[in-house]
Design a protein around this motif. Sequence first.
Motif, PDB file in Angstrom:
ATOM      1  N   TYR A 126     -64.635  95.870  -9.427  1.00  0.00           N
ATOM      2  CA  TYR A 126     -64.259  95.282  -8.128  1.00  0.00           C
ATOM      3  C   TYR A 126     -62.948  94.505  -8.234  1.00  0.00           C
ATOM      4  N   ASP A 127     -62.760  93.815  -9.362  1.00  0.00           N
ATOM      5  CA  ASP A 127     -61.530  93.050  -9.564  1.00  0.00           C
ATOM      6  C   ASP A 127     -60.311  93.979  -9.583  1.00  0.00           C
ATOM      7  N   ALA A 128     -60.457  95.153 -10.236  1.00  0.00           N
ATOM      8  CA  ALA A 128     -59.353  96.122 -10.305  1.00  0.00           C
ATOM      9  C   ALA A 128     -59.005  96.648  -8.908  1.00  0.00           C
ATOM     10  N   ASN A 187     -57.295  83.281 -10.844  1.00  0.00           N
ATOM     11  CA  ASN A 187     -58.188  82.158 -11.167  1.00  0.00           C
ATOM     12  C   ASN A 187     -59.527  82.672 -11.692  1.00  0.00           C
ATOM     13  N   ARG A 188     -60.041  83.699 -11.032  1.00  0.00           N
ATOM     14  CA  ARG A 188     -61.346  84.240 -11.453  1.00  0.00           C
ATOM     15  C   ARG A 188     -61.249  84.942 -12.798  1.00  0.00           C
ATOM     16  N   ALA A 200     -66.443  90.896  -6.431  1.00  0.00           N
ATOM     17  CA  ALA A 200     -66.099  90.463  -7.790  1.00  0.00           C
ATOM     18  C   ALA A 200     -66.643  89.066  -8.066  1.00  0.00           C
ATOM     19  N   GLU A 201     -66.610  88.197  -7.045  1.00  0.00           N
ATOM     20  CA  GLU A 201     -67.151  86.837  -7.178  1.00  0.00           C
ATOM     21  C   GLU A 201     -68.648  86.873  -7.471  1.00  0.00           C
ATOM     22  N   ILE A 202     -69.377  87.715  -6.756  1.00  0.00           N
ATOM     23  CA  ILE A 202     -70.824  87.847  -6.982  1.00  0.00           C
ATOM     24  C   ILE A 202     -71.086  88.358  -8.401  1.00  0.00           C
ATOM     25  N   SER A 203     -70.321  89.369  -8.802  1.00  0.00           N
ATOM     26  CA  SER A 203     -70.532  89.990 -10.127  1.00  0.00           C
ATOM     27  C   SER A 203     -70.327  88.991 -11.256  1.00  0.00           C
ATOM     28  N   ALA A 250     -56.220  80.392 -20.185  1.00  0.00           N
ATOM     29  CA  ALA A 250     -55.140  79.463 -19.834  1.00  0.00           C
ATOM     30  C   ALA A 250     -53.990  80.191 -19.145  1.00  0.00           C
ATOM     31  N   GLN A 251     -53.657  81.386 -19.631  1.00  0.00           N
ATOM     32  CA  GLN A 251     -52.583  82.179 -19.011  1.00  0.00           C
ATOM     33  C   GLN A 251     -52.904  82.496 -17.554  1.00  0.00           C
ATOM     34  N   GLN A 252     -54.130  82.939 -17.304  1.00  0.00           N
ATOM     35  CA  GLN A 252     -54.531  83.303 -15.937  1.00  0.00           C
ATOM     36  C   GLN A 252     -54.538  82.079 -15.027  1.00  0.00           C
ATOM     37  N   TYR A 253     -55.071  80.962 -15.533  1.00  0.00           N
ATOM     38  CA  TYR A 253     -55.107  79.738 -14.719  1.00  0.00           C
ATOM     39  C   TYR A 253     -53.691  79.275 -14.367  1.00  0.00           C
ATOM     40  N   ASN A 254     -52.786  79.327 -15.343  1.00  0.00           N
ATOM     41  CA  ASN A 254     -51.417  78.864 -15.092  1.00  0.00           C
ATOM     42  C   ASN A 254     -50.673  79.786 -14.135  1.00  0.00           C
ATOM     43  N   THR A 255     -50.938  81.087 -14.216  1.00  0.00           N
ATOM     44  CA  THR A 255     -50.352  82.025 -13.237  1.00  0.00           C
ATOM     45  C   THR A 255     -50.837  81.676 -11.835  1.00  0.00           C
ATOM     46  N   ALA A 256     -52.139  81.461 -11.707  1.00  0.00           N
ATOM     47  CA  ALA A 256     -52.718  81.093 -10.399  1.00  0.00           C
ATOM     48  C   ALA A 256     -52.154  79.763  -9.901  1.00  0.00           C
ATOM     49  N   LEU A 257     -51.981  78.815 -10.833  1.00  0.00           N
ATOM     50  CA  LEU A 257     -51.470  77.495 -10.463  1.00  0.00           C
ATOM     51  C   LEU A 257     -50.033  77.577  -9.947  1.00  0.00           C
ATOM     52  N   ASN A 258     -49.183  78.350 -10.634  1.00  0.00           N
ATOM     53  CA  ASN A 258     -47.794  78.507 -10.206  1.00  0.00           C
ATOM     54  C   ASN A 258     -47.703  79.138  -8.814  1.00  0.00           C
ATOM     55  N   LEU A 259     -48.516  80.160  -8.570  1.00  0.00           N
ATOM     56  CA  LEU A 259     -48.536  80.814  -7.254  1.00  0.00           C
ATOM     57  C   LEU A 259     -49.020  79.846  -6.178  1.00  0.00           C
TER      58      LEU A 259
END
Length: 503
Positions: free
Chosen positions: A87-89, A109-110, A72-75, A125-134
């Motif tokens: 790949y992310d799924a 984060n990705r 997923a990172e490469i894609s 922003a929602q995804q980043y904040n979810t990643a940040l909290n975790l």
Amino acid sequence: MYSRRCFITLYLLLLIVQNSYAQNTSAFENLLVNANNNINTGSYNQATLLLKDALKHSETKKNEARIYDLLAEISIKKREFKTFKTYDAFATQIATQLKDTILLIGLNNRKGIYYMEEGQNDLAAQQYNTALNLSIAKKETKKIAEIYSNLGSLFLAMGDKDKAINNFFNALKLHELNDNKRGMGETYSNISSVYYLMGKVDDAINYQKTGISIREKINDKPGLVIANINIGQLYLLKKDNVLAKKHLTEAVSYAEQTENDKLIASAYAGMSTYEIISTKNYRVALQWQTKAITLSEKIDDKQVLSRLYVSAGNLANNVNDSVTSFNFYDKALTLSKSLKNKENISNAYQKLSNFYNSRGNFQKAYDNYKQHILYRDSIIEKSNLSKIEEVRVKYETEKKDGEIIKLITAQKLKQLQIEKQNALIAGNVLLAKQKQSEIELLSKEKELQDFKLSEQTEKIKSQNLNSINKEQQLKLAKTEQQAKERELANEKTTRNLLLAGFG
């Protein structure tokens, strides 16, 4: 005897099986290490081949998820978003089933990066904040640093330089504590971008130089493309065309060694800018720009295209091709609006205003100029420069204190390990046990320091959220004031037009 022989045979069989498993595990880990190295140098096709080979040796669901995570990172780096989603799924499904927080942090984060590339800043922003909290919950300071850096880029795209610089310096502090060279190089480059936008070109150049120095040491080719483009354009502003050409040429060279169309397009666009500003050779500039646009349209890179279209419009305007020029400006404006990128919207309106003004259509020139001013004024501007300097000073002080504590702790642990080893060699078991107790105690102190660091990051996050709430209140008041001012201005314009009609 028979029983003993069977036992020995079984024992040998167990050894063979265990050794075989260890060899498979080792082969798998080596494939992942090599794949990561290829990703970091931009060799995405080789990395993909290694990862697909690693799938045959994955043996566990967790290892399978790790492979899909890297694919997923490469894609996303290649902007192959359909493949990225697949790949992310796969990775997300397994990570969720296993409740693997570390993988979920990276995946969220990705996804934030993906939404940001698509101009969906709220979802990013929602995804980043979810990643940040975790990340904060797990005290994963390396991940926290990555997310702060991405939040900085998000705020920069939204025109909020204060929050951008806060997040970049928070990221830098954590990258340096973890000795993450790649993260440090990227963050210095990001900080440079903020100082450029604030008109502090010399500071911007110095930050880029620091970032380039770090990236050269670790052979970060993708990072060196970005840094050399940025510093090359900064030197163009300083009218140092020799250094500008040196860095922009290096950017093209590094880019063509990667398999990243986005980076290659950016490097070509950089050379186009050089030809426009330095040599005024618009024909050559248009050739570079056309190559950049072709690649960017191929990968549907909307963020870059919104800027390239403006530049291509300028070039067409310079060779008096009005139709092509207008079409490029119009494309830029439409795309920038869909991305909600205020900097680019303001820029497109300004270019359209200049376009109409040069052709004597003063009404349309005025209408576009008003829109340019409206969007420009909605961006948080230079008044916060002193606050940015305050953040930098605070960061430098805290960094120095943290480095001293970290250095002293590391040196003490190293010395205690040596003393324990010497005691064991001398046969002094009691002294060795004493040293081991001191090592354990100091290690606990180090854990406490790390815990305090994670508490600090939570505090920083809380402060950021509080500042957002205050900012929103101020913004609302400012919007109401601007609406009143516009109403008064419209009344004044109407009166003037009526007077003109009677004359």
